[in-house]
Design an enzyme around this catalytic site. Structure first.
Site, PDB file in Angstrom:
ATOM      1  N   ARG A  51      95.898 139.900 118.404  1.00  0.00           N
ATOM      2  CA  ARG A  51      96.773 139.671 119.562  1.00  0.00           C
ATOM      3  C   ARG A  51      98.166 140.237 119.281  1.00  0.00           C
ATOM      4  O   ARG A  51      98.813 140.784 120.160  1.00  0.00           O
ATOM      5  CB  ARG A  51      96.857 138.169 119.909  1.00  0.00           C
ATOM      6  N   TYR A 103     104.637 145.312 146.137  1.00  0.00           N
ATOM      7  CA  TYR A 103     103.205 145.073 145.942  1.00  0.00           C
ATOM      8  C   TYR A 103     102.894 143.588 146.191  1.00  0.00           C
ATOM      9  O   TYR A 103     103.575 142.709 145.659  1.00  0.00           O
ATOM     10  CB  TYR A 103     102.810 145.482 144.522  1.00  0.00           C
ATOM     11  N   ASP A 175     108.806 149.400 139.249  1.00  0.00           N
ATOM     12  CA  ASP A 175     107.347 149.536 139.212  1.00  0.00           C
ATOM     13  C   ASP A 175     107.054 150.994 139.594  1.00  0.00           C
ATOM     14  O   ASP A 175     107.163 151.378 140.752  1.00  0.00           O
ATOM     15  CB  ASP A 175     106.714 148.548 140.195  1.00  0.00           C
ATOM     16  N   LYS A 200      95.813 152.317 138.069  1.00  0.00           N
ATOM     17  CA  LYS A 200      95.914 153.321 139.119  1.00  0.00           C
ATOM     18  C   LYS A 200      95.945 154.727 138.493  1.00  0.00           C
ATOM     19  O   LYS A 200      94.981 155.117 137.868  1.00  0.00           O
ATOM     20  CB  LYS A 200      97.135 153.017 139.985  1.00  0.00           C
TER      21      LYS A 200
HETATM   22  C1  LIG Z   1      97.864 147.625 141.650  1.00  0.00           C
HETATM   23  C2  LIG Z   1      99.325 147.465 141.549  1.00  0.00           C
HETATM   24  C3  LIG Z   1      99.880 146.443 140.763  1.00  0.00           C
HETATM   25  C4  LIG Z   1      99.031 145.408 140.052  1.00  0.00           C
HETATM   26  O1  LIG Z   1      98.284 145.969 139.042  1.00  0.00           O
HETATM   27  P1  LIG Z   1      96.890 145.355 138.518  1.00  0.00           P
HETATM   28  O2  LIG Z   1      96.534 146.288 137.420  1.00  0.00           O
HETATM   29  O3  LIG Z   1      95.937 145.376 139.671  1.00  0.00           O
HETATM   30  O4  LIG Z   1      97.181 143.977 138.055  1.00  0.00           O
HETATM   31  C5  LIG Z   1     101.258 146.371 140.676  1.00  0.00           C
HETATM   32  N1  LIG Z   1     102.053 147.242 141.337  1.00  0.00           N
HETATM   33  C6  LIG Z   1     101.558 148.225 142.100  1.00  0.00           C
HETATM   34  C7  LIG Z   1     102.489 149.158 142.788  1.00  0.00           C
HETATM   35  C8  LIG Z   1     100.186 148.371 142.236  1.00  0.00           C
HETATM   36  O5  LIG Z   1      99.696 149.350 143.016  1.00  0.00           O
END
Ligand SMILES: *Cc1c(COP(=O)(O)O)cnc(C)c1O
Length: 388
Positions: A51, A103, A175, A200
């Protein structure tokens, strides 16, 4: 290492050296939970428990850190786990300023979980800098933004918002999931922290869930590593291996995503069934000038479009597309399409959705890296079923 090399070279090499025990070119999957100690407390590097440290994860952290021009990369089990780790920097009584169409999961985490710890938030349209400045309170400790936003693809001026937030003494976190490190490096524009959902574009193949935080400041980086271990939402070694394989082609994939999306956006804009196309690369995008200044080499793979016929037209269109798969998520090599009002953004009440501009005729395209002629043909055939 490799920090002075080109982006593509860093995608492939940063953070990775042949495995010291065998010379294996690819960083192995270190699928283990613990490590031998020569004597109590005498360990190799910082490897005492997986971890806390894992070599596959470490290689990936160094790789993505290099792509964002960061000194510190800290991996998590999902994008939302990385966002939660960032909020764990705060204390009870602190306040967060958020961009308005943030998001949905980020909003839910603040609204339904961190609220229990008396962390409050204000949502604001960050394309309006005066409104953004007015949203700060004396207890604002974090300013959280996405650009381009989801699903309206608003482009927020990172440098301008960072200047405002710094003057108020708040950390700025971006983000960067939609823009990817290929197109934008927020740390270079004044952000303190970058967050990615690796699920993504960084993963890019719709086969792994992951998240990462990047920072330059050493104390901040150390604190995020501390939270990674202390709160414990770490990714599996196999997922880190998959992501290391993915980043090797990130620059190539994102380039093609951008080229395809630009062509499809222009195609859509010329069709009689379409009311409006939102794509940061088009001159009719309200923040195109900021996108030009802030994004390099392209404007991303996401397009949002409104059909004139509202929900019935959107439904027909979404049922008819074949290559574009009707599914949530985005950023993979395959093209996906979705209906934000019914799918990804259904948790937002209709009045607020409408106020934000997420109408029932809105569809969101995640343009993949297929041959663009095939994608356009698919869109054309589906649109033909929709009355102009
Ligand atoms: C999908 C997404 C998240 C969350 O990510 P996960 O891997 O699904 O937890 C956060 N911010 C944006 C812009 C996203 O598209």
């Amino acid at each position: 290492m490799h920090h002075n090399k080109g982006f593509g070279t860093r995608c492939i090499h940063a953070g990775q050296n042949p495995d010291p025990s065998t010379g294996a070119i690819m960083t192995p999957v270190y699928q283990n939970s613990t490590y031998v100690q020569q004597s109590p407390g005498v360990i190799i590097e910082d490897y005492d428990y997986a971890r806390s440290a894992n070599p596959t994860r470490k290689a990936l952290e160094a790789n993505i850190a290099s792509l964002e021009g960061a000194r510190h990369g800290v991996m998590f089990a999902s994008g939302l786990a990385s966002i939660a780790a960032c909020i764990h920097l705060l204390s009870s009584g602190d306040h967060v300023v958020l961009c308005d169409d943030v998001y949905g999961g980020t909003f839910r985490s603040l609204d339904k979980v961190f609220k229990q710890f008396a962390i409050t938030y204000t949502r604001v349209d960050m394309t309006d800098l005066a409104a953004t400045e007015a949203a700060f309170k004396p207890n604002t400790k974090l300013c959280w933004l996405e650009t381009p936003t989801n699903p309206l693809l608003k482009v927020i001026d990172i440098a301008a918002v960072a200047r405002i937030a710094k003057a108020k003494g708040a950390l700025v976190a971006v983000d960067n999931t939609f823009a990817t490190p290929v197109l934008t490096n927020p740390l270079a524009l004044g952000a303190d922290i970058v967050s990615h959902s690796c699920t993504k574009y960084i993963g890019g193949h719709s086969d792994v869930i992951g998240g990462v935080l990047l920072a330059n400041d050493d104390a901040l980086g150390e604190r995020l590593h501390y939270i990674q271990n202390a709160v414990g939402a770490v990714p599996a070694p196999w997922d880190c291996f998959l992501l290391l394989r993915s980043t090797k082609t990130l620059h190539l994939r994102v380039q093609r995503h951008c080229e395809n999306a630009a062509k499809i956006a222009d195609y859509l804009a010329a069709q009689p069934q379409i009311e409006r196309v939102i794509y940061p690369g088009r001159e009719d995008h309200p923040q195109h000038a900021i996108a030009r200044k802030q994004m390099r080499g392209g404007y991303g793979g996401m397009i949002t479009a409104t059909l004139k016929g509202g929900l019935p037209a959107a439904r027909t269109f979404l049922e008819r597309v074949k290559l574009f798969t009707l599914a949530e998520s985005l950023g993979g090599v395959e093209s996906l399409i979705e209906h934000p009002a019914i799918m990804t953004h259904a948790s937002i009440d209709k009045p607020l959705r409408e106020a934000l501009g997420i109408s029932d005729g809105l569809v969101r395209f995640s343009v993949g890296v297929e041959d663009v002629e095939d994608l356009i043909e698919d869109v054309a055939e589906a649109l033909a079923a929709v009355k102009a």
